[in-house]
Enzyme design. Structure first.
Site, PDB file in Angstrom:
ATOM      1  N   THR A 237      40.910   7.880 -60.703  1.00 50.78           N
ATOM      2  CA  THR A 237      42.050   7.811 -59.791  1.00 50.78           C
ATOM      3  C   THR A 237      42.262   6.344 -59.493  1.00 50.78           C
ATOM      4  O   THR A 237      41.371   5.534 -59.697  1.00 50.78           O
ATOM      5  CB  THR A 237      41.679   8.527 -58.456  1.00 50.78           C
ATOM      6  OG1 THR A 237      41.516   9.909 -58.713  1.00 50.78           O
ATOM      7  CG2 THR A 237      42.727   8.348 -57.376  1.00 50.78           C
ATOM      8  N   ARG A 265      45.441  23.207 -59.734  1.00 57.46           N
ATOM      9  CA  ARG A 265      44.499  22.601 -58.785  1.00 57.46           C
ATOM     10  C   ARG A 265      45.063  21.272 -58.258  1.00 57.46           C
ATOM     11  O   ARG A 265      45.452  20.411 -59.024  1.00 57.46           O
ATOM     12  CB  ARG A 265      43.155  22.351 -59.471  1.00 57.46           C
ATOM     13  CG  ARG A 265      42.109  21.671 -58.587  1.00 57.46           C
ATOM     14  CD  ARG A 265      42.007  20.194 -58.869  1.00 57.46           C
ATOM     15  NE  ARG A 265      40.901  19.546 -58.160  1.00 57.46           N
ATOM     16  CZ  ARG A 265      40.754  18.239 -58.040  1.00 57.46           C
ATOM     17  NH1 ARG A 265      41.636  17.425 -58.579  1.00 57.46           N
ATOM     18  NH2 ARG A 265      39.725  17.742 -57.395  1.00 57.46           N
ATOM     19  N   GLY A 267      43.940  18.013 -55.985  1.00 56.98           N
ATOM     20  CA  GLY A 267      42.772  17.376 -55.391  1.00 56.98           C
ATOM     21  C   GLY A 267      43.124  16.733 -54.061  1.00 56.98           C
ATOM     22  O   GLY A 267      44.110  17.106 -53.403  1.00 56.98           O
ATOM     23  N   ASP A 268      42.334  15.752 -53.683  1.00 54.10           N
ATOM     24  CA  ASP A 268      42.559  15.052 -52.423  1.00 54.10           C
ATOM     25  C   ASP A 268      43.655  13.999 -52.517  1.00 54.10           C
ATOM     26  O   ASP A 268      44.261  13.628 -51.514  1.00 54.10           O
ATOM     27  CB  ASP A 268      41.259  14.380 -51.965  1.00 54.10           C
ATOM     28  CG  ASP A 268      40.720  13.396 -53.006  1.00 54.10           C
ATOM     29  OD1 ASP A 268      40.922  13.633 -54.218  1.00 54.10           O
ATOM     30  OD2 ASP A 268      40.099  12.387 -52.619  1.00 54.10           O
ATOM     31  N   THR A 288      38.521   7.779 -53.991  1.00 57.77           N
ATOM     32  CA  THR A 288      38.412   8.312 -55.346  1.00 57.77           C
ATOM     33  C   THR A 288      37.070   9.045 -55.412  1.00 57.77           C
ATOM     34  O   THR A 288      36.119   8.663 -54.739  1.00 57.77           O
ATOM     35  CB  THR A 288      38.439   7.205 -56.418  1.00 57.77           C
ATOM     36  OG1 THR A 288      37.336   6.319 -56.219  1.00 57.77           O
ATOM     37  CG2 THR A 288      39.723   6.399 -56.359  1.00 57.77           C
ATOM     38  N   GLY A 289      37.019  10.078 -56.216  1.00 59.77           N
ATOM     39  CA  GLY A 289      35.768  10.826 -56.344  1.00 59.77           C
ATOM     40  C   GLY A 289      36.001  12.316 -56.193  1.00 59.77           C
ATOM     41  O   GLY A 289      37.083  12.818 -56.509  1.00 59.77           O
ATOM     42  N   GLY A 291      37.251  15.273 -55.093  1.00 59.85           N
ATOM     43  CA  GLY A 291      38.376  15.565 -54.212  1.00 59.85           C
ATOM     44  C   GLY A 291      38.114  16.712 -53.257  1.00 59.85           C
ATOM     45  O   GLY A 291      38.510  16.668 -52.082  1.00 59.85           O
TER      46      GLY A 291
HETATM   47  N1  ASP Z   1      39.740  12.465 -56.268  1.00 54.92           N
HETATM   48  C1  ASP Z   1      40.345  12.861 -57.517  1.00 54.92           C
HETATM   49  C2  ASP Z   1      40.560  14.330 -57.519  1.00 54.92           C
HETATM   50  O1  ASP Z   1      39.726  15.038 -56.994  1.00 54.92           O
HETATM   51  C3  ASP Z   1      39.538  12.512 -58.706  1.00 54.92           C
HETATM   52  C4  ASP Z   1      38.975  11.121 -58.700  1.00 54.92           C
HETATM   53  O2  ASP Z   1      39.174  10.371 -57.805  1.00 54.92           O
HETATM   54  O3  ASP Z   1      38.305  10.750 -59.640  1.00 54.92           O
HETATM   55  O4  ASP Z   1      41.525  14.779 -58.089  1.00 54.92           O
END
Ligand code: ASP
Length: 410
Positions: A237, A265, A267-268, A288-289, A291
Site C-alpha cells: 500500500t 473485500r 481493507g483498511d 499499511t499492513g 488491514g
Molecule cells: N492495509 C492493506 C489492506 O489490508 C494492505 C497493505 O497495507 O499492505 O488492504
C-alpha cells in the site's frame, strides 16, 4: 485544487531553481524531532513513494495544496506497472481481477473522499478526491464507484499486467488450503499451522513452482520473486501525509489490498479513520499492513486522538500497535502472522514511523520515507524484534540455504 501534471512539475521546477535543493539519501531510524527542530513543510510516506517525493516537496514548498502534493506522491506507484501493491499491475483478487481501495482527507477544508473495491480504474486516489469534490458523499464502492469514475473522466483500462496475471496463475496452480477461506486469525477456531515440513519437501515444492513459472513464461529474473508472492501472498500500500509551512495538512492512502483476497473485500485503506485520518488541528496518520486488524483499532484516528491528548507521534503510534496486541491477548502464535506500519505526522512537523515487527522480510527492515528539505528513508521504531510470518499462515519455514538467497525474499 485540481492541478495538471504539467502545471505541477512546472511549479516544482521553479521552486527547485529558487532553493537549489539537493536531495541526499540518509538512512537512519525514524524518530520524533523535538518541536524546535521539527521542520515545515514536510512529507511523510511509505517507502515505495520515496522516488516521487522531490517534485511533491518542491510543489508544496512553492505554495501548492497539501492534498495535491500527497496525491502526486501516491500516483507514482499507482502508475508504475512494476509496483504490484497498488494501481496498475496490483496483484489481483482470487478471481484474477484487480480491485483497488483509496481514501483522502483535505485538512484545510475538513473534507474526505473514499472508494473501495474499484475495478478498471488506475488512479483511485484521484477518484477518492473526485468523490470528495464532486459529490455530497464520502465513500463509493464497487460498480457505482467505477461508473462515477468514468462519468468524471477517468479512463477504464485493464489493470492486470502480464506479470501480475502470471503470478496469479501460478498462485492458482499452487493452491492447496492456503487461501483466505475459513476462520481468520481472530476466530477462536483458528489453529496455528502444523509442524513445518522438512526442508526437502519445501525444496521440492519450490522446484515444482519454478517449473510452473517457466511454463507460464514468467521471466527468469522475476521467477523467484513470483514464487515468494505465491508462498507468502504479500500486502502493500502507499500512504502519504503532508504539512505545509502554514500548518495545513492532508493525507491519502491507496492500495490493491491483499493479494488473492476474496472478491469484494475492502481493507483498511479506504476507511477514513483506519487507513488514513487527518485533523490539521492535531496531525495526520496512515497505515499499511494487516488491514483487518487496523480496522478494529481504527488505527489512524486512534493515533491522531492520542496526539490530541498530548502523546508524541511515536507514543501515539505505539499505543495503537498495543491495541492490536491486546486484541489478541498478547498471543504471539497469532501476532507473528500479522504486521502493521503507521506513518504519523504532527502539526508542528514532528513525525514517527512505527511498526509491529522490525523486519519486513528476513533481509530488510520496515522503512518510511521523509522529505523536509532532505529526502531520506528511515527505519521504523518497532514493537517486536524480528520478522512476522506473512498471512495467511503458510506452514513452512524457509530453509537456511534459501534464506541466504535474497532473490527469494524480495
Ligand atoms: N492495509 C492493506 C489492506 O489490508 C494492505 C497493505 O497495507 O499492505 O488492504
Amino acid at each position: 485544487m485540481s492541478i495538471t501534471r504539467r502545471g505541477f512539475l512546472e511549479s516544482a521546477v521553479v521552486a527547485s531553481l529558487a532553493t537549489g535543493l539537493n536531495a541526499q539519501d540518509k538512512s537512519k531510524r525514524s524518530q520524533t524531532p523535538e518541536p524546535s527542530s521539527a521542520k515545515r513543510p514536510i512529507i511523510l510516506c511509505s517507502n515505495n513513494g520515496r522516488n516521487y517525493l522531490d517534485d511533491a516537496f518542491l510543489f508544496l514548498k512553492n505554495g501548492g495544496d497539501t492534498l495535491d502534493a500527497g496525491l502526486h506522491v501516491v500516483k507514482g506507484p499507482e502508475d508504475d506497472p512494476f509496483d504490484d501493491s497498488v494501481g496498475l499491475g496490483g496483484l489481483p483478487n482470487e478471481d484474477g481481477v484487480v480491485e483497488l481501495d483509496a481514501c483522502c482527507m483535505h485538512g484545510p477544508t475538513r473534507r474526505a473522499g473514499s472508494v473501495g473495491g474499484v475495478r478498471n480504474i488506475k488512479n483511485v486516489s484521484l477518484v477518492a478526491r473526485a468523490v470528495m469534490e464532486h459529490t455530497g458523499h464520502v465513500m463509493l464502492v464497487g460498480e457505482g464507484a467505477e461508473r462515477f469514475a468514468v462519468a468524471t473522466g477517468f479512463p477504464r483500462e485493464s489493470l492486470l499486467t502480464d506479470r501480475s496475471r502470471k503470478v496469479w496463475l501460478l498462485w492458482k496452480e499452487a493452491q492447496s488450503t492456503n487461501d483466505w477461506w475459513g476462520p481468520g486469525l481472530a476466530s477462536p477456531q483458528w489453529k496455528p499451522p502444523l509442524t513445518p515440513p522438512q526442508s526437502k519437501v519445501w525444496e521440492e515444492r519450490i522446484h515444482q513452482l519454478e517449473e510452473h513459472a517457466a511454463q507460464l513464461g514468467i521471466e527468469p529474473e522475476f521467477r523467484a520473486a513470483a514464487i515468494r508472492r505465491v508462498l507468502s501472498p504479500p500486502t502493500g500500500t502507499i500512504h502519504c501525509s503532508t504539512l505545509n509551512d502554514k500548518g495545513e495538512m492532508s493525507g491519502c492512502t491507496t492500495t490493491s489490498g491483499l493479494a488473492f483476497k476474496l472478491p469484494g473485500r475492502c481493507g483498511d485503506s479506504p476507511i477514513i479513520g483506519a487507513g488514513c485520518y487527518t485533523d490539521q488541528d492535531v496531525g495526520s496518520a496512515g497505515a499499511t499492513g494487516s488491514g483487518e486488524e487496523n480496522i478494529k483499532v481504527a488505527g489512524a484516528h486512534t493515533i491522531v486522538e492520542n496526539m490530541r491528548r498530548g502523546m508524541s507521534p511515536q507514543e501515539a503510534g505505539m499505543d495503537a500497535l498495543q491495541r492490536i496486541v491486546r486484541n489478541f491477548n498478547n498471543d504471539m502464535t497469532k501476532l507473528k502472522f500479522m504486521d502493521m506500519t503507521y506513518y504519523i505526522l504532527r502539526k508542528d512537523g514532528a513525525y514517527a514511523g512505527v511498526s509491529l515487527w522490525e523486519h519486513s522480510s528476513p533481509t530488510s527492515v520496515h522503512r518510511i520515507a521523509v522529505h523536509d528539505g532532505t529526502r531520506r528513508s528511515e527505519q521504523t521504531v518497532a514493537l517486536f524484534k524480528g520478522v512476522s510470518q506473512e498471512f495467511p499462515p503458510f506452514p513452512v519455514t524457509i530453509p537456511p540455504e534459501l534464506k541466504e538467497d535474497s532473490v527469494y525474499l524480495k
